[in-house]
Scaffold this motif. Structure first.
Motif, PDB file in Angstrom:
ATOM      1  N   UNK A 161       0.860  -1.192   0.000  1.00  0.00           N
ATOM      2  CA  UNK A 161       0.000   0.000   0.000  1.00  0.00           C
ATOM      3  C   UNK A 161       0.891   1.234   0.000  1.00  0.00           C
ATOM      4  N   UNK A 162       0.536   2.223  -0.795  1.00  0.00           N
ATOM      5  CA  UNK A 162       1.304   3.463  -0.877  1.00  0.00           C
ATOM      6  C   UNK A 162       1.154   4.243   0.427  1.00  0.00           C
ATOM      7  N   UNK A 163       2.208   4.263   1.222  1.00  0.00           N
ATOM      8  CA  UNK A 163       2.209   4.997   2.495  1.00  0.00           C
ATOM      9  C   UNK A 163       2.496   6.465   2.208  1.00  0.00           C
ATOM     10  N   UNK A 164       1.518   7.333   2.541  1.00  0.00           N
ATOM     11  CA  UNK A 164       1.649   8.749   2.196  1.00  0.00           C
ATOM     12  C   UNK A 164       1.903   9.661   3.391  1.00  0.00           C
ATOM     13  N   UNK A 165       1.633   9.198   4.604  1.00  0.00           N
ATOM     14  CA  UNK A 165       1.886  10.073   5.744  1.00  0.00           C
ATOM     15  C   UNK A 165       0.925   9.843   6.880  1.00  0.00           C
ATOM     16  N   UNK A 166       0.633  10.936   7.614  1.00  0.00           N
ATOM     17  CA  UNK A 166      -0.214  10.844   8.795  1.00  0.00           C
ATOM     18  C   UNK A 166      -1.222  11.996   8.811  1.00  0.00           C
ATOM     19  N   UNK A 193       0.959  15.025  17.415  1.00  0.00           N
ATOM     20  CA  UNK A 193       1.182  14.663  16.014  1.00  0.00           C
ATOM     21  C   UNK A 193       2.668  14.772  15.678  1.00  0.00           C
ATOM     22  N   UNK A 194       3.315  15.833  16.162  1.00  0.00           N
ATOM     23  CA  UNK A 194       4.744  16.012  15.877  1.00  0.00           C
ATOM     24  C   UNK A 194       5.564  14.845  16.410  1.00  0.00           C
ATOM     25  N   UNK A 195       5.213  14.318  17.581  1.00  0.00           N
ATOM     26  CA  UNK A 195       5.950  13.182  18.141  1.00  0.00           C
ATOM     27  C   UNK A 195       5.869  11.965  17.221  1.00  0.00           C
ATOM     28  N   UNK A 196       4.724  11.758  16.611  1.00  0.00           N
ATOM     29  CA  UNK A 196       4.571  10.644  15.667  1.00  0.00           C
ATOM     30  C   UNK A 196       5.383  10.896  14.399  1.00  0.00           C
ATOM     31  N   UNK A 197       5.372  12.154  13.936  1.00  0.00           N
ATOM     32  CA  UNK A 197       6.157  12.501  12.741  1.00  0.00           C
ATOM     33  C   UNK A 197       7.637  12.263  13.000  1.00  0.00           C
ATOM     34  N   UNK A 223       1.411  27.655  11.500  1.00  0.00           N
ATOM     35  CA  UNK A 223       2.771  28.061  11.880  1.00  0.00           C
ATOM     36  C   UNK A 223       3.665  26.876  12.214  1.00  0.00           C
ATOM     37  N   UNK A 224       3.107  25.666  12.215  1.00  0.00           N
ATOM     38  CA  UNK A 224       3.876  24.492  12.618  1.00  0.00           C
ATOM     39  C   UNK A 224       4.710  23.971  11.441  1.00  0.00           C
ATOM     40  N   UNK A 225       6.020  23.893  11.588  1.00  0.00           N
ATOM     41  CA  UNK A 225       6.865  23.515  10.452  1.00  0.00           C
ATOM     42  C   UNK A 225       6.670  22.091   9.960  1.00  0.00           C
ATOM     43  N   UNK A 226       6.154  21.196  10.804  1.00  0.00           N
ATOM     44  CA  UNK A 226       5.988  19.802  10.398  1.00  0.00           C
ATOM     45  C   UNK A 226       4.653  19.538   9.706  1.00  0.00           C
ATOM     46  N   UNK A 227       3.700  20.459   9.799  1.00  0.00           N
ATOM     47  CA  UNK A 227       2.392  20.308   9.164  1.00  0.00           C
ATOM     48  C   UNK A 227       2.507  20.678   7.692  1.00  0.00           C
ATOM     49  N   UNK A 228       1.923  19.855   6.818  1.00  0.00           N
ATOM     50  CA  UNK A 228       1.981  20.143   5.385  1.00  0.00           C
ATOM     51  C   UNK A 228       0.649  20.642   4.820  1.00  0.00           C
ATOM     52  N   UNK A 229      -0.472  20.257   5.460  1.00  0.00           N
ATOM     53  CA  UNK A 229      -1.763  20.656   4.924  1.00  0.00           C
ATOM     54  C   UNK A 229      -2.808  20.719   6.028  1.00  0.00           C
ATOM     55  N   UNK A 230      -3.876  21.463   5.743  1.00  0.00           N
ATOM     56  CA  UNK A 230      -4.957  21.674   6.696  1.00  0.00           C
ATOM     57  C   UNK A 230      -6.273  21.216   6.099  1.00  0.00           C
ATOM     58  N   UNK A 231      -7.127  20.652   6.966  1.00  0.00           N
ATOM     59  CA  UNK A 231      -8.411  20.111   6.511  1.00  0.00           C
ATOM     60  C   UNK A 231      -9.587  21.042   6.827  1.00  0.00           C
TER      61      UNK A 231
END
Length: 355
Positions: A161-166, A193-197, A223-231
């Protein structure tokens, strides 16, 4: 058509307000590295999703597979199903979408999810894609420990399965009325979430997607550097519940037009009720703020407030829902307006797509 030509109760969508809300969200994200993948559970209408994509959204988030099917039929995506797809009936539908070439990613949270998804994909001869849902504090779905997330990421790769992230959602912050305490909850959830990343990165499995946040969390999550997108989704229409948590940023685009059918000494009665309007987050309120729906029965709304004295049977009132998502789910069409003119009707194609 004009507003007076519409029978009631009717759901009105202010196109000027929708456009302003799209612009306001873009302003919130200015200077940020994160992108927007707005949630379809608010509009449930391809025309609105099309506007969001045209404004720069990188895809659309959905809660249910039925919503994804509506988007796929409209040629819109890529699609993130921020929920688990469990059982043969749903997996068969998912495989049918993948066989059509639809770019769709599914949330998983357990070994059961991964193995069931992988098996269905092998049998259908398609490639499935997934993100791992992290429990950011809601105590709903999601992995609890970073080690568990790493284990699932490895299993996704092993199973083809294509693993894309969290992804993670800090929706429990809506239960905290104090702004300071609410901000602390948001930051705590995002730190989870950052701890999992970080655990995934240390394991050599860096997530390409880190997807979080509802509308009220955007100013912090962006403002969080590890976040790539918002829902974020509610921003597109806004409602009374959302306004209480992020005031002044967005206009009320969604209203219910209703007709007064009786006026008494201290209250009035309108022709809407629980079958056309919801109140789980508080009473709907008139656009001028002078009336509120103190009680809803099936087809009646009891209106109170200082505006009652000026009402007459036959008067028309616009009510702002406390929760737009559940109100619009009761309807089949938006009457799209600019000012007092009805310029179009848009079908709410994903209404009641709860499967």
């Amino acid at each position: 058509m004009r507003l007076d030509d519409i029978d009631t109760p009717a759901l009105l969508l202010d196109l000027d307000a929708v456009e302003d809300n799209i612009t306001s969200m873009q302003r919130l994200l200015e200077g940020s590295h994160v992108r927007l993948r707005p949630h379809f559970k608010t509009p449930k209408c391809p025309e609105v999703a099309r506007m969001q994509l045209a404004a720069g959204a990188i895809g659309i988030t959905v809660a249910k597979l039925g919503e994804a099917e509506v988007l796929a039929d409209a040629g819109l995506g890529p699609i993130l199903v921020a929920n688990q797809v469990v059982g043969p009936p749903k997996l068969n539908r998912l495989m049918a979408l993948l066989a059509r070439g639809i770019d769709i990613t599914i949330a998983v949270e357990s070994e059961f999810n991964v193995r069931e998804l992988a098996q269905a994909a092998r049998e259908a001869d398609v490639r499935a894609s997934a993100v791992i849902e992290v429990d950011a504090g809601m105590r709903r779905c999601g992995t609890a420990a970073p080690a568990e997330t790493v284990r699932l990421a490895r299993l996704l790769v092993e199973e083809g399965v294509d693993y894309r992230g969290v992804m993670g959602y800090e929706g429990h912050m809506y239960g905290q009325p104090d702004p300071g305490a609410r901000e602390a909850l948001i930051r705590e959830a995002l730190a989870t979430v950052r701890a999992h990343v970080e655990a995934l990165e240390e394991a050599g499995l860096p997530p390409a997607i880190v997807s979080t946040s509802g509308t009220a969390s955007v100013p912090i999550a962006a403002t969080m550097p590890f976040v790539t997108e918002l829902q974020a989704g509610t921003y597109i229409f806004n409602d009374l519940h959302n306004e209480a948590f992020i005031p002044g940023h967005f206009r009320f685009a969604l209203t219910l037009l209703t007709t007064v059918i009786a006026v008494k000494e201290r209250y009035a009665v309108a022709d809407c009720g629980m079958k056309s309007l919801t109140n789980e987050f508080g009473p709907p309120v008139s656009v001028d703020g002078r009336l509120r729906a103190a009680r809803l029965s099936e087809e009646h709304a009891i209106l109170v407030g200082d505006g009652v004295a000026s009402l007459h049977p036959g008067d028309r009132i616009e009510l702002i829902p406390s929760h737009g998502d559940t109100t619009l789910n009761l309807h089949d069409v938006y009457f799209v307006r600019r000012g007092g003119e009805i310029v179009d009707t848009w079908p709410i194609l994903a209404a009641r797509r709860f499967r």
